[in-house]
Design a protein around this motif. Structure first.
Motif, mmCIF file in Angstrom:
data_model
loop_
_atom_site.group_PDB
_atom_site.id
_atom_site.type_symbol
_atom_site.label_atom_id
_atom_site.label_comp_id
_atom_site.label_asym_id
_atom_site.label_seq_id
_atom_site.Cartn_x
_atom_site.Cartn_y
_atom_site.Cartn_z
ATOM 1 N N LEU A 232 0.804 -1.219 0.000
ATOM 2 C CA LEU A 232 0.000 0.000 0.000
ATOM 3 C C LEU A 232 0.837 1.270 0.000
ATOM 4 O O LEU A 232 0.305 2.359 0.217
ATOM 5 N N GLN B 279 -1.324 4.341 -2.531
ATOM 6 C CA GLN B 279 -2.280 5.086 -1.719
ATOM 7 C C GLN B 279 -3.246 5.878 -2.587
ATOM 8 O O GLN B 279 -4.420 6.017 -2.252
ATOM 9 N N TRP C 253 -5.773 3.455 -4.039
ATOM 10 C CA TRP C 253 -6.725 3.106 -2.983
ATOM 11 C C TRP C 253 -7.727 4.246 -2.779
ATOM 12 O O TRP C 253 -8.935 4.012 -2.646
ATOM 13 N N GLU D 112 -11.858 4.130 -3.199
ATOM 14 C CA GLU D 112 -12.740 4.375 -2.057
ATOM 15 C C GLU D 112 -13.511 5.691 -2.164
ATOM 16 O O GLU D 112 -14.619 5.803 -1.644
ATOM 17 N N LYS E 221 -10.227 -3.225 -6.224
ATOM 18 C CA LYS E 221 -11.301 -3.175 -5.228
ATOM 19 C C LYS E 221 -12.258 -4.344 -5.400
ATOM 20 O O LYS E 221 -12.661 -4.987 -4.416
ATOM 21 N N TRP F 144 -8.797 -3.697 -0.125
ATOM 22 C CA TRP F 144 -8.236 -3.221 -1.387
ATOM 23 C C TRP F 144 -6.803 -3.696 -1.567
ATOM 24 O O TRP F 144 -6.402 -4.083 -2.670
ATOM 25 N N GLY F 145 -6.005 -3.702 -0.509
ATOM 26 C CA GLY F 145 -4.612 -4.110 -0.626
ATOM 27 C C GLY F 145 -4.471 -5.543 -1.092
ATOM 28 O O GLY F 145 -3.615 -5.857 -1.936
#
Length: 404
Positions: free
Chosen positions: A61, A66, A69, A73, A104, A111-112
């Motif tokens: 991550l 990031q 991600w 989100e 996702k 998510w990771g």
């Protein structure tokens, strides 16, 4: 006894199907990369952005992961964030949506985990696609060595972190193979996905144009049916539209015509105090050459001259090197197109090596020499380069000088 075991091992290896051999190479390469990550974590210090004793999940991550991600989100901002001077700040519009949302979906609520799964699977499939692209050009053995160099190379960490590069390279290798085999129809599906995975699709538009010119010039030796002409022209148009569509989408959503380009320029403030207000082709590389010359205490013109030498050297390598020529004209045209694209849009900094990953087919040129000592020596160099990259970008990870 040892000789008998070695002979049996070689016999079993040769009897494995190509997919099985690539799977073994890929699995071993991933184990090595994992051990490098563990070692880098054990050497991490409080000054690292990851802190003391980070876990492997922290690396998955880390850095630009990031941003992917965040996109998955939260989506993209409808209002561009700004800094105190009013200039556009770094934001999610610099990152394409495909990888973020596929990760996702694959990871469900994690998510990771999805990002790691997508990178790992895409990496294995990319190895298969690379072998398929190269085997008819340089032979099966050399193609297998190219796969080993790719799987173990300096950028092998990207197979195990939340970056979109490996998925893009998979789509690119499939697209190059389709073009080389004149199977243009499937490209109408591949091109849009590739274009919304990461920047670089405009380089593919240039490549398609050069491919069309090449086929026209060779039409007496390589027949060029009307349907192929229609496909090449249509695909060139589609690729160009896809290449500029993200800028249009960002402009419509934010109400700012230059939203995407202003976002990309925001990253240059990490390196230079006076980034340009507007994007100019090739300006980034020229400014970058001047910046690095100043860091080394040299005159600006020496940096620009060194850049010119580098560009000419790369061009001569692609045009004249016997090993590169064996890869075929399409691989060479793609490599030239992508390098020209980088020159036009990129500011050279610590991410430069990562941005060279779409040149993956050129591993084939390095695999052509048949000396066993050379090939094993190059594989060792790949592993050393991989460790140095992981240690610098993830183990140390202290400043913007070490951004992967």
């Amino acid at each position: 006894m040892a000789h008998r075991l070695l002979t049996a091992g070689i016999r079993h290896w040769v009897q494995l199907p190509v997919t099985g051999r690539i799977a073994v190479i890929y699995l071993l390469a991933r184990l090595v990369t994992t051990s490098f990550f563990v070692l880098a974590a054990s050497l991490s210090t409080p000054s690292s952005r990851f802190g003391m004793q980070p876990g492997l999940g922290d690396y998955v991550l880390g850095w630009d992961a990031q941003w992917y991600w965040w996109v998955a989100e939260n989506g993209y901002p409808s209002t561009l964030p700004t800094i105190d001077t009013g200039a556009v700040a770094e934001n999610a519009w610099a990152f394409m949506p495909v990888y973020a949302f596929v990760a996702k979906a694959a990871g469900f609520s994690n998510w990771g985990a999805g990002a790691l799964l997508i990178s790992l699977v895409a990496g294995f499939l990319a190895c298969l696609a690379l072998h398929r692209l190269l085997r008819d050009r340089i032979g099966g053995t050399a193609a297998m060595w190219a796969v080993a160099f790719f799987a173990c190379g300096p950028l092998a960490a990207l197979f195990q972190v939340g970056y979109a590069e490996v998925l893009f390279v998979l789509l690119l290798l499939v697209a190059l193979d389709l073009v080389a085999r004149h199977r243009y129809g499937l490209l109408y599906l591949v091109v849009p996905v590739m274009g919304f995975t990461r920047p670089g699709i405009l380089a593919f538009a240039l490549f398609l144009g050069l491919h069309g010119i090449m086929r026209w010039r060779r039409r007496r030796d390589d027949p060029l049916p009307t349907r192929h002409i229609v496909h090449i022209v249509a695909l060139g148009a589609l690729t160009t539209v896809v290449g500029f569509s993200w800028q249009v989408i960002a402009a419509v959503v934010t109400g700012e015509p230059g939203a995407y380009l202003q976002t990309e320029l925001a990253w240059r403030r990490n390196w230079i105090d006076d980034p340009p207000a507007d994007f100019l082709p090739f300006d980034g590389f020229v400014r970058g050459a001047q910046f690095w010359a100043s860091q080394w205490g040299l005159a600006d013109w020496l940096g620009v001259a060194a850049l010119g030498v580098l560009v000419v050297g790369a061009a001569l390598l692609l045009l004249r090197s016997p090993s590169v020529r064996k890869l075929g004209p399409d691989v060479r045209l793609w490599s030239a197109s992508y390098l020209l694209y980088l020159l036009a849009v990129f500011f050279p900094q610590s991410s430069t090596l990562r941005l060279l990953m779409p040149l993956t087919p050129l591993w084939g040129a390095l695999a052509v020499p048949r000396s066993r000592l050379y090939r094993w020596g190059l594989l060792l160099a790949c592993l050393i380069g991989q460790w140095l990259w992981i240690y610098s970008m993830y183990g140390l990870a202290q400043t913007f000088w070490q951004v992967p």
